[in-house]
Design a protein around this motif. Structure first.
Motif, PDB file in Angstrom:
ATOM      1  N   LEU A  20       0.820  -1.214   0.000  1.00 28.09           N
ATOM      2  CA  LEU A  20       0.000   0.000   0.000  1.00 28.09           C
ATOM      3  C   LEU A  20       0.852   1.261   0.000  1.00 28.09           C
ATOM      4  O   LEU A  20       0.406   2.311  -0.468  1.00 28.09           O
ATOM      5  CB  LEU A  20      -0.911   0.001   1.231  1.00 28.09           C
ATOM      6  CG  LEU A  20      -2.048  -1.019   1.246  1.00 28.09           C
ATOM      7  CD1 LEU A  20      -2.785  -0.971   2.579  1.00 28.09           C
ATOM      8  CD2 LEU A  20      -3.020  -0.759   0.104  1.00 28.09           C
ATOM      9  N   ASN A  21       2.070   1.184   0.532  1.00 23.38           N
ATOM     10  CA  ASN A  21       2.935   2.364   0.589  1.00 23.38           C
ATOM     11  C   ASN A  21       3.258   2.914  -0.802  1.00 23.38           C
ATOM     12  O   ASN A  21       3.616   4.089  -0.932  1.00 23.38           O
ATOM     13  CB  ASN A  21       4.237   2.028   1.320  1.00 23.38           C
ATOM     14  CG  ASN A  21       4.002   1.714   2.790  1.00 23.38           C
ATOM     15  OD1 ASN A  21       3.949   0.550   3.161  1.00 23.38           O
ATOM     16  ND2 ASN A  21       3.833   2.734   3.609  1.00 23.38           N
ATOM     17  N   GLN A  22       3.138   2.080  -1.808  1.00 24.29           N
ATOM     18  CA  GLN A  22       3.413   2.539  -3.166  1.00 24.29           C
ATOM     19  C   GLN A  22       2.298   3.433  -3.702  1.00 24.29           C
ATOM     20  O   GLN A  22       2.513   4.215  -4.625  1.00 24.29           O
ATOM     21  CB  GLN A  22       3.592   1.332  -4.096  1.00 24.29           C
ATOM     22  CG  GLN A  22       4.698   0.378  -3.679  1.00 24.29           C
ATOM     23  CD  GLN A  22       4.781  -0.848  -4.561  1.00 24.29           C
ATOM     24  OE1 GLN A  22       4.198  -0.870  -5.650  1.00 24.29           O
ATOM     25  NE2 GLN A  22       5.502  -1.872  -4.109  1.00 24.29           N
ATOM     26  N   TYR A  23       1.100   3.328  -3.107  1.00 23.39           N
ATOM     27  CA  TYR A  23      -0.055   4.069  -3.613  1.00 23.39           C
ATOM     28  C   TYR A  23      -0.621   5.072  -2.607  1.00 23.39           C
ATOM     29  O   TYR A  23      -1.237   6.066  -2.994  1.00 23.39           O
ATOM     30  CB  TYR A  23      -1.164   3.083  -4.009  1.00 23.39           C
ATOM     31  CG  TYR A  23      -0.690   1.983  -4.922  1.00 23.39           C
ATOM     32  CD1 TYR A  23      -0.531   2.197  -6.292  1.00 23.39           C
ATOM     33  CD2 TYR A  23      -0.387   0.718  -4.427  1.00 23.39           C
ATOM     34  CE1 TYR A  23      -0.093   1.184  -7.146  1.00 23.39           C
ATOM     35  CE2 TYR A  23       0.060  -0.303  -5.262  1.00 23.39           C
ATOM     36  CZ  TYR A  23       0.195  -0.057  -6.616  1.00 23.39           C
ATOM     37  OH  TYR A  23       0.634  -1.067  -7.448  1.00 23.39           O
ATOM     38  N   ILE A  24      -0.434   4.790  -1.315  1.00 20.88           N
ATOM     39  CA  ILE A  24      -0.983   5.636  -0.255  1.00 20.88           C
ATOM     40  C   ILE A  24       0.149   6.068   0.661  1.00 20.88           C
ATOM     41  O   ILE A  24       0.921   5.222   1.147  1.00 20.88           O
ATOM     42  CB  ILE A  24      -2.068   4.894   0.562  1.00 20.88           C
ATOM     43  CG1 ILE A  24      -3.181   4.381  -0.361  1.00 20.88           C
ATOM     44  CG2 ILE A  24      -2.648   5.810   1.629  1.00 20.88           C
ATOM     45  CD1 ILE A  24      -4.205   3.535   0.359  1.00 20.88           C
ATOM     46  N   TYR A  25       0.255   7.378   0.919  1.00 21.79           N
ATOM     47  CA  TYR A  25       1.368   7.906   1.713  1.00 21.79           C
ATOM     48  C   TYR A  25       1.303   7.422   3.155  1.00 21.79           C
ATOM     49  O   TYR A  25       2.306   6.986   3.715  1.00 21.79           O
ATOM     50  CB  TYR A  25       1.357   9.437   1.654  1.00 21.79           C
ATOM     51  CG  TYR A  25       2.632  10.050   2.151  1.00 21.79           C
ATOM     52  CD1 TYR A  25       3.757  10.105   1.334  1.00 21.79           C
ATOM     53  CD2 TYR A  25       2.722  10.580   3.430  1.00 21.79           C
ATOM     54  CE1 TYR A  25       4.955  10.660   1.787  1.00 21.79           C
ATOM     55  CE2 TYR A  25       3.901  11.140   3.893  1.00 21.79           C
ATOM     56  CZ  TYR A  25       5.008  11.175   3.070  1.00 21.79           C
ATOM     57  OH  TYR A  25       6.180  11.719   3.524  1.00 21.79           O
ATOM     58  N   ASN A  92       0.884  12.263  -1.361  1.00 22.63           N
ATOM     59  CA  ASN A  92       2.306  12.414  -1.047  1.00 22.63           C
ATOM     60  C   ASN A  92       2.567  13.889  -0.770  1.00 22.63           C
ATOM     61  O   ASN A  92       2.505  14.726  -1.670  1.00 22.63           O
ATOM     62  CB  ASN A  92       3.167  11.929  -2.214  1.00 22.63           C
ATOM     63  CG  ASN A  92       4.645  11.892  -1.862  1.00 22.63           C
ATOM     64  OD1 ASN A  92       5.143  12.690  -1.065  1.00 22.63           O
ATOM     65  ND2 ASN A  92       5.359  10.952  -2.457  1.00 22.63           N
TER      66      ASN A  92
END
Length: 314
Positions: A20-25, A92
């Motif tokens: 999820l870190n790739q899409y949600i900060y 981000n």
């Protein structure tokens, strides 16, 4: 302290390593606020269709004793706050700094409005539901005529309604909200530490009536009348879980330890989860009060219809 300084008080990113870190900060807090917004909109819809009026002779009737319109507004505003924070924490901040500032200010504004609507909802409960049956019936007849009087003009009738329904305490709640908005925007523009602490004071001041009204409703007895013991427990639990909203999220982030103690959640996330318990207990409370008062509302409506269309007068 400026808006940039608030934004620098970033929340812990939990979980620390996830797809999820790739899409949600901020995955955890984003999911929490998104779920909160959805829950609030669902509760608002349920209240609007099931717990805000009663059918009498195939016509929907609403009196002050069962009206939950202010509660609907509370859930809608809280849902909008949740939606605003969902977008804010999903972005981000390094790439969308200006947009995040906008959502940050919108979130704080909605937080103040949430406190206002909650205070108004509890004050409505105190005025129309937590008194004796005789007083409630008198208030219903004075403030909820099914057919408006013919001898009053539109403007005079509106002024008359406002005089009967708007109290000094409600004006005070609105004044606290305006003070909060003024110091919020002044502090953001002036970037002054003094205004920062005044703003925090306004946040707490806005919520003092909420706890005060909850205590009054819970512990005031009217000869066996008023909310049931179960309802009072629901209300008190909702008010206690709501205490975590007395300070903005960035204040909690400043003083609570960092990291992800539960891997998925940070300490700030756990604080925010209290909102779910709060809105659930408030919903159970208003539902219980609706069920308790709905029969009296039907009796009042039928009584007013008989008084209005009493053909024995002819």
């Amino acid at each position: 302290m400026a808006a940039d300084d608030y934004l620098e008080m970033s929340l812990p990113v939990c979980p620390e390593s996830s797809v999820l870190n790739q899409y949600i900060y901020n995955p955890s807090i984003t999911i929490i606020f998104g779920s909160l917004a959805l829950a609030c909109f669902i509760f608002a819809t349920i209240i609007a269709f099931k717990y805000n009026s009663v059918a009498v002779f195939h016509k929907k009737i609403r009196t002050q004793t069962i009206s939950n319109t202010i509660w609907i507004l509370y859930y809608l505003v809280l849902g909008l706050r949740g939606a605003s924070n969902t977008v804010r924490f999903a972005m981000n901040r390094n790439k969308e700094e200006e947009a995040e500032k906008i959502f940050f200010i919108a979130s704080l504004t909605l937080s103040g409005f949430t406190a206002l609507t909650l205070a108004l909802a509890l004050n409505h409960q105190r005025k129309y539901r937590s008194s004796s049956s005789q007083k409630q019936q008198q208030l219903n007849k004075e403030t909820d005529p099914l057919i408006a009087p013919n001898d009053q003009s539109g403007s005079n009738h509106l002024i008359s309604i406002l005089k009967r329904n708007v109290t000094l305490s409600e004006i005070l709640f609105l004044f606290f909200f305006i003070c909060f908005l003024v110091f919020l925007y002044v502090e953001i523009i002036k970037e002054n530490a003094v205004f920062y602490y005044i703003l925090l004071g306004c946040c707490i001041l806005q919520h003092i009536p909420v706890l005060t009204l909850a205590l009054m409703i819970t512990f005031t007895r009217n000869g066996g009348e008023g909310p049931t013991t179960q309802s009072r427990v629901f209300l008190m639990l909702g008010a206690l879980f709501n205490i975590f909203n007395y300070l903005p999220l960035f204040v909690w982030a400043k003083f609570l330890p960092g990291g992800c103690p539960l891997y998925v959640f940070s300490w700030v996330d756990l604080i925010q989860l209290s909102d779910f318990a709060s809105i659930l207990f408030f919903f159970l409370f208003l539902r219980s009060e609706y069920i308790r008062n709905v029969e009296e509302c039907i009796w009042t409506a039928v009584s007013q219809i008989q008084d209005t269309f009493d053909f024995r007068l002819f």
